[in-house]
Design a protein around this motif. Structure first.
Motif, PDB file in Angstrom:
ATOM      1  N   ALA A 239       0.855  -1.187   0.000  1.00 22.62           N
ATOM      2  CA  ALA A 239       0.000   0.000   0.000  1.00 22.62           C
ATOM      3  C   ALA A 239       0.892   1.239   0.000  1.00 22.62           C
ATOM      4  O   ALA A 239       1.853   1.311   0.774  1.00 22.62           O
ATOM      5  N   SER A 258      -2.121  -0.703  -3.936  1.00 24.67           N
ATOM      6  CA  SER A 258      -3.184   0.250  -3.586  1.00 24.67           C
ATOM      7  C   SER A 258      -2.574   1.619  -3.372  1.00 24.67           C
ATOM      8  O   SER A 258      -1.379   1.747  -3.061  1.00 24.67           O
ATOM      9  N   ALA A 371      -9.720  -5.888  -2.065  1.00 22.69           N
ATOM     10  CA  ALA A 371      -8.591  -4.960  -2.103  1.00 22.69           C
ATOM     11  C   ALA A 371      -7.473  -5.351  -1.158  1.00 22.69           C
ATOM     12  O   ALA A 371      -6.305  -5.036  -1.404  1.00 22.69           O
TER      13      ALA A 371
END
Length: 424
Positions: A239, A258, A371
């Motif tokens: 992330a 992400s 996700a």
């Protein structure tokens, strides 16, 4: 001689093997409710579960119009559990984090996670956790304490980067940093050895870090690429914290999984983000509160938040229309955004992005689960998945105002009723 005799006749100590604590939860059922499975409405029906496993989700063509609705537990893909959880409040910037021993902090981490769970947020991902959050995650998974599913991403950032500027420079106890590709690779491996579920990087500066600037570059492309390469080699998602366009571009080029905040994700990046299906956690509520002064912070932080919000507002409506994959991610820390404010965040997302109630709810359940790599376990109501769901007075997939803590009737986490009571 006596000693020799004692050695020959000593009775060996028989050690009991370690046994995992388990809670016996009988098979349960809930009938005559409206069901929404994480993607669409099933109408009136029945859900049954056995321990932490849904056994059946069945629609019933009875023509009934039940009062109560059942949705999957919410999933917040971006939280920070390490804040003060006791009575009263610790203002932002207080020395609590610096002076509180780890043996005490772990109880606050667990308490924050349990507050989220009781508010219907049954899975959270801590972005920039450490051994303490990982310990809490294991304790909940092993059934030693009742708690939500906690995933933890270990941070990999540079000296004087966003992640390093929350601690005064003279303070001797600092979190690890990485200042070369080799150091990045080693730190990823260290997080993997501790059992981290993923990695967080800082592609730009941030709002609340001291003496920082949002547009400052954090780490070189070689460092970021190396971090992403090693994390992916070890099966961990990455992330990327990003507040400006250039940092988002660099993170995407390096192959992150992400974008967190994503206020600089502009039209030039929409094709890349949509084609690759990269989830973006918009963290709307916290930046609004910082920018408008609802959260009292230093003038420098407020000015940075105002600039972030201005850039975000210029980009996000168009991004949503272009199909950018926004998922629930609040940056909740128990102080600025509380665990339970996730419902307000989802309502705010629906308003900002022009979404239907159902589209907003997907972003907080099934899509959020995918996700963070947990779509095979949570985020949906289906046989074989984990028994995490929320009973609501209403139908939030038809009217997003029904997604409200005050309308929660019961929360079931890992098959146990952890808040309220199931309707009879």
């Amino acid at each position: 001689m006596a000693h020799a005799l004692l050695r020959r006749t000593a009775i060996p100590i028989r050690r009991r093997p370690h046994r995992r604590l388990e809670f016996s939860v009988p098979e349960s059922a809930l009938s005559d409710v409206a069901l929404w499975d994480g993607t669409c409405s099933l109408g009136a029906g029945r859900i049954t579960w056995d321990g932490d496993s849904i056994t059946a989700v069945e629609a019933e063509d009875s023509g009934a119009n039940p009062r109560y609705g059942v949705i999957p537990g919410l999933i917040d893909t971006h939280v920070h559990l390490g804040g003060y959880a006791g009575p009263g409040e610790q203002p932002w910037g207080s020395p609590w984090n610096l002076v509180t021993p780890d043996t005490e902090k772990v109880f606050h981490i667990a308490a924050q996670a349990q507050r989220a769970m009781r508010a219907g947020v049954t899975t959270v991902r801590d972005l920039a956790g450490d051994a303490l959050q990982l310990a809490v995650s294991r304790v909940f998974d092993d059934g030693v304490q009742i708690g939500p599913r906690v995933r933890v991403n270990g941070p990999v950032g540079m000296t004087a980067g966003h992640g390093d500027l929350f601690i005064p420079p003279h303070y001797p106890h600092r979190d690890p940093v990485a200042d070369s590709p080799d150091e990045c690779r080693k730190l990823v491996r260290q997080w993997a050895r501790q059992g981290a579920h993923g990695i967080k990087i800082y592609a730009s500066g941030g709002v609340l870090s001291m003496g920082d600037r949002v547009g400052w570059r954090n780490q070189t492309m070689d460092e970021i690429r190396t971090t992403v390469d090693e994390a992916h080699a070890l099966g961990m998602l990455v992330a990327a914290h990003s507040h400006d366009t250039e940092s988002a571009r660099r993170a995407l080029e390096a192959g992150v999984d992400s974008i967190e905040h994503g206020s600089g994700v502009d039209a030039s990046l929409w094709p890349v983000v949509t084609q690759r299906g990269i989830p973006v956690a918009p963290t709307l509520l916290i930046n609004d509160r910082l920018a408008d002064g609802t959260i009292p912070v230093a003038g420098e932080a407020r000015e940075k938040a105002q600039a972030v919000v201005a850039e975000r507002d210029a980009n996000f409506a168009g991004a949503a229309a272009a199909g950018v994959r926004f998922v629930l991610g609040t940056d909740a820390n128990g102080v600025m955004v509380r665990f339970g404010d996730q419902h307000e965040e989802v309502r705010l997302m629906a308003d900002m992005f022009g979404w239907s109630a159902e589209r907003a709810l997907v972003s907080a359940t099934s899509d959020a689960a995918d996700a963070i790599g947990m779509g095979d376990r949570v985020g949906r109501l289906a046989a074989g998945l984990g028994a995490d769901f929320v009973v609501v007075d209403g139908r939030p997939w038809e009217d997003i105002s029904h997604l409200d803590v005050d309308r929660i009737v019961a929360v079931v986490s890992r098959g146990r009723v952890v808040s309220g009571e199931l309707p009879r």
